[in-house]
Design a protein around this motif. Structure first.
Motif, mmCIF file in Angstrom:
data_model
loop_
_atom_site.group_PDB
_atom_site.id
_atom_site.type_symbol
_atom_site.label_atom_id
_atom_site.label_comp_id
_atom_site.label_asym_id
_atom_site.label_seq_id
_atom_site.Cartn_x
_atom_site.Cartn_y
_atom_site.Cartn_z
ATOM 1 N N ILE A 156 0.839 -1.211 0.000
ATOM 2 C CA ILE A 156 0.000 0.000 0.000
ATOM 3 C C ILE A 156 0.871 1.257 0.000
ATOM 4 O O ILE A 156 0.526 2.268 -0.623
ATOM 5 N N ALA A 157 2.035 1.210 0.664
ATOM 6 C CA ALA A 157 2.961 2.349 0.638
ATOM 7 C C ALA A 157 3.408 2.629 -0.803
ATOM 8 O O ALA A 157 3.486 3.791 -1.231
ATOM 9 N N ASP A 158 3.675 1.568 -1.567
ATOM 10 C CA ASP A 158 4.043 1.736 -2.987
ATOM 11 C C ASP A 158 2.878 2.302 -3.796
ATOM 12 O O ASP A 158 3.074 3.135 -4.690
ATOM 13 N N VAL A 159 1.665 1.846 -3.481
ATOM 14 C CA VAL A 159 0.469 2.352 -4.173
ATOM 15 C C VAL A 159 0.312 3.848 -3.913
ATOM 16 O O VAL A 159 0.046 4.638 -4.837
ATOM 17 N N MET A 160 0.512 4.258 -2.659
ATOM 18 C CA MET A 160 0.384 5.681 -2.307
ATOM 19 C C MET A 160 1.465 6.515 -2.988
ATOM 20 O O MET A 160 1.213 7.639 -3.431
ATOM 21 N N GLN A 161 2.681 5.959 -3.084
ATOM 22 C CA GLN A 161 3.766 6.652 -3.778
ATOM 23 C C GLN A 161 3.408 6.870 -5.252
ATOM 24 O O GLN A 161 3.755 7.895 -5.845
ATOM 25 N N TRP A 162 2.688 5.903 -5.818
ATOM 26 C CA TRP A 162 2.267 5.996 -7.224
ATOM 27 C C TRP A 162 1.241 7.103 -7.445
ATOM 28 O O TRP A 162 1.334 7.867 -8.411
ATOM 29 N N HIS A 163 0.271 7.232 -6.543
ATOM 30 C CA HIS A 163 -0.830 8.159 -6.852
ATOM 31 C C HIS A 163 -0.811 9.494 -6.103
ATOM 32 O O HIS A 163 -1.617 10.385 -6.403
ATOM 33 N N TYR A 164 0.131 9.690 -5.144
ATOM 34 C CA TYR A 164 0.013 10.888 -4.299
ATOM 35 C C TYR A 164 0.263 12.199 -5.053
ATOM 36 O O TYR A 164 -0.384 13.217 -4.770
ATOM 37 N N LYS A 200 -5.215 12.205 -7.445
ATOM 38 C CA LYS A 200 -6.443 11.873 -8.174
ATOM 39 C C LYS A 200 -7.335 10.887 -7.438
ATOM 40 O O LYS A 200 -8.458 10.631 -7.844
ATOM 41 N N TYR A 201 -6.805 10.299 -6.352
ATOM 42 C CA TYR A 201 -7.591 9.376 -5.535
ATOM 43 C C TYR A 201 -7.557 9.805 -4.074
ATOM 44 O O TYR A 201 -6.536 10.291 -3.586
ATOM 45 N N TYR A 202 -8.667 9.610 -3.389
ATOM 46 C CA TYR A 202 -8.642 9.588 -1.927
ATOM 47 C C TYR A 202 -8.181 8.189 -1.521
ATOM 48 O O TYR A 202 -8.495 7.207 -2.200
ATOM 49 N N HIS A 203 -7.459 8.102 -0.434
ATOM 50 C CA HIS A 203 -7.021 6.778 0.033
ATOM 51 C C HIS A 203 -7.028 6.743 1.555
ATOM 52 O O HIS A 203 -6.318 7.501 2.216
ATOM 53 N N PHE A 204 -7.841 5.879 2.109
ATOM 54 C CA PHE A 204 -7.905 5.646 3.554
ATOM 55 C C PHE A 204 -7.299 4.270 3.825
ATOM 56 O O PHE A 204 -7.716 3.277 3.227
ATOM 57 N N HIS A 205 -6.322 4.212 4.736
ATOM 58 C CA HIS A 205 -5.662 2.930 5.026
ATOM 59 C C HIS A 205 -5.511 2.720 6.532
ATOM 60 O O HIS A 205 -5.126 3.632 7.255
ATOM 61 N N ALA A 206 -5.811 1.502 6.973
ATOM 62 C CA ALA A 206 -5.583 1.109 8.366
ATOM 63 C C ALA A 206 -4.391 0.169 8.415
ATOM 64 O O ALA A 206 -4.389 -0.881 7.773
ATOM 65 N N THR A 207 -3.379 0.540 9.193
ATOM 66 C CA THR A 207 -2.128 -0.224 9.256
ATOM 67 C C THR A 207 -2.224 -1.437 10.175
ATOM 68 O O THR A 207 -1.464 -2.391 10.037
ATOM 69 N N ILE A 213 -5.444 -1.660 -10.012
ATOM 70 C CA ILE A 213 -6.190 -0.503 -9.482
ATOM 71 C C ILE A 213 -6.527 0.454 -10.631
ATOM 72 O O ILE A 213 -7.665 0.921 -10.768
ATOM 73 N N SER A 214 -5.521 0.735 -11.439
ATOM 74 C CA SER A 214 -5.688 1.656 -12.564
ATOM 75 C C SER A 214 -6.757 1.155 -13.541
ATOM 76 O O SER A 214 -7.628 1.914 -13.979
ATOM 77 N N LYS A 215 -6.705 -0.142 -13.853
ATOM 78 C CA LYS A 215 -7.678 -0.721 -14.792
ATOM 79 C C LYS A 215 -9.102 -0.624 -14.254
ATOM 80 O O LYS A 215 -10.051 -0.387 -15.001
ATOM 81 N N ILE A 216 -9.250 -0.847 -12.956
ATOM 82 C CA ILE A 216 -10.598 -0.830 -12.355
ATOM 83 C C ILE A 216 -11.131 0.598 -12.242
ATOM 84 O O ILE A 216 -12.260 0.896 -12.659
ATOM 85 N N LEU A 217 -10.312 1.507 -11.694
ATOM 86 C CA LEU A 217 -10.812 2.857 -11.410
ATOM 87 C C LEU A 217 -10.832 3.771 -12.632
ATOM 88 O O LEU A 217 -11.543 4.770 -12.647
#
Length: 375
Positions: free
Chosen positions: A209-217, A221-228, A334-338
């Protein structure tokens, strides 16, 4: 009427029993309800907190991996296999229930076996697509077998035909509204990702998820809520900082230890990335959510993988096993879906098509029919 529930060990076994017990009380307030569970399990705390009588017995499961520690555990489990049977017999004679219902976990075994032998009406409810050993054995002796997912039937040889009831779902999930939840969170039209890996946290999932956030931050373009989870909150913000994701500078990204408002966050989300626990998947389907599932490899008989594949085979979810977890592949998915509204709509529709929204009532009706058959 007196209904005795037997189950515990994890929230996935305890919460369904508590949900059904609460529903029965709402329909028939005069019903006496009791619970038998592991005296050292989380049920010993949760059941009394919910206002029901709790009776503890000592029971343990057998470990399949053979090492010195597990040999000791198995000796302990073998000893308690005999003592739990005697304790179950004593409690059943003392409590005199009309019906005993099991919801899984090691404690279900001795209690339901004894109840069936004593001629007490019995039922079990299996939450997963792949039934545990306890359910497989008990299905051959109990009066009613209730399944959350029809996929589980092929693994059983039940005494009587199975009944598909779904898993009990909390009212706040059933009542949740996407537009209302998004307004409450202050979101605009940008898609929202929700991700979580359980109360303790999952290291590989958190790193991905850290890599995903690095990709989109950067694009925001996305909101992202994450519980660690418990074991991720200390190091994950630091990892994100190393990747250039400064949380205070990115208000569209939220990282927290736990989610206390799952009804709001899950209903507001466009895509959910999570483990594949049975209750979580039932909630995803009730809300018609597209998901990327990463089954936990640390569960009995890999049952989360079977749960996840039940959704994937309907087109409701994408599945990545943890051993194959790859940030680039997750990001691409993620990209394909959203980025494709048609794909997202198809997944949402497929997800909702598997939802059973009246599970509590279905289970209640099975138990009432069982009770009427006694008279």
């Amino acid at each position: 009427m007196h209904i005795l529930f037997a189950g515990g060990g994890t929230g996935g076994h305890i919460n369904p029993a508590l949900a059904v017990a609460g529903y029965i009380k709402s329909r028939r307030p005069d019903t006496k309800i009791s619970f038998i569970g592991n005296s050292s399990g989380m049920e010993a705390k949760l059941v009394p907190e919910a206002g029901f009588d709790f009776y503890g017995i000592k029971v343990a499961g057998f470990q399949r991996k053979i090492n010195f520690t597990n040999i000791k555990r198995n000796i302990y489990a073998f000893y308690h296999m005999f003592t739990s049977s005697a304790e179950s017999s004593r409690l059943l004679k003392e409590l005199k229930p009309d019906i005993v219902m099991g919801t899984g976990g090691y404690v279900s075994g001795p209690v339901l076996r004894k109840a069936a032998k004593m001629g007490i009406r019995t039922a079990i409810q299996e939450q997963n697509a792949f039934p545990g050993v306890t359910t497989k054995v008990l299905s051959q002796m109990v009066d009613r077998v209730m399944l959350a997912m029809p996929e589980a039937e092929k693994y059983l040889k039940p005494k009587n035909p199975v009944i598909v009831t779904g898993n009990p779902i909390r009212d706040e999930i059933l009542m949740a509204d996407k537009a209302k939840s998004r307004r409450a969170l202050g979101l605009d039209e940008r898609p929202m990702i929700l991700s979580f890996g359980g109360s303790l946290g999952a290291k590989r999932l958190n790193e991905t998820i850290a890599d995903v956030m690095q990709w989109h931050y950067k694009d925001a373009k996305y909101y992202h809520f994450h519980a660690t989870g418990k074991f991720g909150i200390e190091w994950m913000p630091g990892l994100l900082e190393q990747k250039g994701v400064i949380l205070k500078d990115n208000p569209q990204i939220h990282v927290q230890e736990y989610i206390n408002n799952m009804d709001v966050l899950m209903s507001a989300a466009d895509l959910v990335i999570c483990r594949a626990g049975a209750i979580t998947l039932s909630e995803l389907q009730a809300l018609g959510k597209a998901s990327i599932l990463i089954p936990s490899p640390n569960v009995a008989e890999n049952h989360q993988y079977h749960n996840a594949m039940a959704l994937a085979n309907r087109g409701a979810a994408a599945v990545f096993e943890e051993k194959d977890l790859n940030s680039a592949a997750i990001i691409e998915k993620i990209s394909k879906i959203l980025n494709n509204k048609e794909t997202l709509k198809k997944m949402e529709k497929a997800s909702f098509s598997g939802a059973i929204l009246d599970s509590n009532e279905k289970i209640y009706n099975v138990l009432m029919e069982l009770y009427r058959s006694m008279h």
